[in-house]
Enzyme design. Structure first.
Site, PDB file in Angstrom:
ATOM      1  N   ASP A  25      32.010  -9.344  -4.155  1.00 22.12           N
ATOM      2  CA  ASP A  25      31.783 -10.227  -5.158  1.00 22.12           C
ATOM      3  C   ASP A  25      32.580 -11.613  -5.288  1.00 22.12           C
ATOM      4  O   ASP A  25      32.262 -12.704  -5.299  1.00 22.12           O
ATOM      5  CB  ASP A  25      31.565  -9.667  -6.644  1.00 22.12           C
ATOM      6  CG  ASP A  25      32.829  -8.701  -6.953  1.00 22.12           C
ATOM      7  OD1 ASP A  25      33.682  -8.685  -6.115  1.00 22.12           O
ATOM      8  OD2 ASP A  25      32.849  -8.057  -7.866  1.00 22.12           O
ATOM      9  N   ALA A  30      31.899  -4.092 -12.522  1.00 22.79           N
ATOM     10  CA  ALA A  30      32.413  -2.646 -12.921  1.00 22.79           C
ATOM     11  C   ALA A  30      31.798  -2.163 -14.229  1.00 22.79           C
ATOM     12  O   ALA A  30      31.754  -1.266 -14.496  1.00 22.79           O
ATOM     13  CB  ALA A  30      33.745  -2.690 -13.125  1.00 22.79           C
ATOM     14  N   SER A  31      31.309  -3.229 -15.010  1.00 26.53           N
ATOM     15  CA  SER A  31      30.880  -2.920 -16.478  1.00 26.53           C
ATOM     16  C   SER A  31      29.380  -3.517 -16.448  1.00 26.53           C
ATOM     17  O   SER A  31      28.817  -2.814 -17.384  1.00 26.53           O
ATOM     18  CB  SER A  31      31.698  -3.548 -17.366  1.00 26.53           C
ATOM     19  OG  SER A  31      31.651  -5.032 -17.372  1.00 26.53           O
TER      20      SER A  31
END
Length: 467
Positions: free
Chosen positions: A238, A12-13
């Protein structure tokens, strides 16, 4: 040129392209390329820039030339639930709307008008979360029906990126299960459920298992890069890739990052009424098993605190500050209020005020409240796993970037009175690579892979001080 295998792991980052090498029975990793990823605010929704992500993947592949690496295959894993839709010409017609977008507000209730909660869980085994794909699609049915009617192909984020690499359309199993639209017992799309929700079952492709070659690079990419390679499906979820790298065979695991995914591996789904009550999920695993787990908010909360503080405190410094703090307050980390607040610090403070607890003010106090709250949630989840599995586990294995948080690791060992093992840190990339090696026959079994991982990477041991 040194032959290698490429794992693309996007969270997400951030995202990374990692080269993997098998040498003398050990797995060696080398980071090739790292890039940022973030949700962006569009005119009407939060979204991921998937075209930019693809450009970064290609940039990472190109860097292999400079490093004198010659990739033989590539596989991509990302987070779950989010997707894009393609039209009849295989052109993308939707943004990759982010799961934290508010378009799913109220959608769970709408879906449950058509199918009872107990039946949906019995069919899919997937936990109820407001952002699951099923609710995103139902929101489109109600508010973007014209676009949904135009769609001919449904692709989750790694499916789409694999398509951009190979030109081949597939829906990979581990990520597909997170949609809450796959039959747990048959491992295929639940067409009856999809039809009952008035969605188009034909846009969902036959499900492809992990450790399978999708194809090779498109002609245009081969020309651009100057070489060809296989495109192989790892566990594209993931967490599915990360769990492959858990060194122990019979341990509770926590895949710790933005989210904490905590559970065990089972041969059969546990989709009982009690499992539903505790909101456990049965997501597809690599190798034909189920990842029986619970999603816990994870380090997202401390990441957001750091963002709001906008200061130079590293995660390691916040861990040290937490050790020196004495505040006793605890928050429910799984409360929806912490999913996407405008200001995480204020949200934590308001929660503590509403529950008549000490209000955290300093970075150290905020960090301690978050870390202690996570440990409390982990401990509760351990008890639930052992109850639902009718089995006692002796150890916990924390993998991923969050495994470096020594405060949480030791406190969890003390509270649970279990041995806590941490590492490997790059668990997801390792599991991605292992799946590709298995597809190519370089590794025969998951057991062989786990033995190799134990020999290749540092595994730390935290003993309970209470024992």
């Amino acid at each position: 040129m040194q032959k290698c295998t490429l794992a693309v792991d996007i969270g997400a980052s951030s995202g990374r392209v990692i080269a993997g090498f098998l040498k003398d029975g050990k797995l060696i990793l080398e980071e090739v390329h790292r890039f940022k990823n973030e949700m962006k605010q569009g005119e009407s929704h939060l979204y991921w820039d998937v075209d930019l992500l693809f450009k970064e993947i290609v940039s990472g592949i190109k860097k292999c030339n400079t490093l004198k690496f010659l990739p033989q295959s590539i596989g991509i894993d990302t987070w779950a639930v989010d997707f894009v839709l393609l039209d009849k010409n295989k052109q993308r017609i939707t943004d990759a709307v982010a799961y934290r977008d508010n378009r799913t507000d109220g959608m769970m209730e709408e879906v449950l008008r058509h199918i009872k909660k107990e039946e949906l869980y019995e069919r899919t085994g997937i936990q109820y979360q407001k952002f699951n794909t099923i609710y995103q699609l139902y929101s489109m049915k109600l508010h973007e029906k014209k676009v949904l009617d135009e769609a001919k192909y449904f692709l989750m984020i790694p499916d789409y990126l694999h398509y951009r690499l190979s030109g081949i359309l597939v829906n990979e199993y581990t990520n597909a299960t997170s949609t809450q639209l796959v039959k747990a017992d048959e491992r295929q799309w639940d067409e009856e459920l999809i039809t009952r929700l008035d969605l188009n079952p034909s846009m969902f492709l036959p499900i492809t298992e992990p450790c399978v070659t999708i194809g090779r690079l498109t002609e245009s990419l081969k020309k651009e890069l100057g070489f060809d390679m296989e495109v192989i499906a790892p566990g594209t979820h993931d967490t599915a890739s990360a769990v492959v790298s858990v060194p122990a065979e019979d341990s509770i695991y926590i895949s710790s990052g933005t989210w904490s995914l905590m559970g065990v591996e089972n041969d059969q789904a546990i989709n009982s009424e009690e499992a539903l009550l505790y909101n456990f999920t049965n997501e597809g695993g690599v190798g034909g098993n189920f990842r029986f787990l619970k999603n816990i908010m994870g380090l997202w909360m401390i990441q957001e605190v750091k963002r709001v503080l906008n200061d130079s405190h590293s995660h390691e410094e916040l861990v040290e500050l937490a050790k020196g703090a004495t505040i006793p307050s605890i928050v429910n980390v799984n409360d929806d209020r912490f999913l996407s607040p405008k200001n995480m610090i204020e949200e934590i403070q308001v929660y503590c005020k509403e529950t008549n607890q000490v209000i955290p003010e300093t970075p150290g106090e905020l960090a301690k409240v978050i870390f202690d709250s996570l440990v409390k949630s982990y401990h509760e989840t351990i008890n639930q796993i052992e109850r639902l599995s009718n089995k006692k586990y002796e150890s916990i294995n924390i993998i991923g970037g969050g495994s470096q948080n020594a405060y949480i690791n030791q406190k969890l060992a003390d509270v649970s009175q279990k041995d806590v093992y941490t590492g490997p840190i790059e668990a997801t990339a390792i599991g991605n690579l292992v799946a590709q090696f298995m597809a190519k026959g370089s590794i025969s079994t998951k057991q062989e892979a786990k033995s190799m991982i134990q020999q290749s990477f540092e595994i730390k041991h935290y003993k309970s001080k209470a024992l």
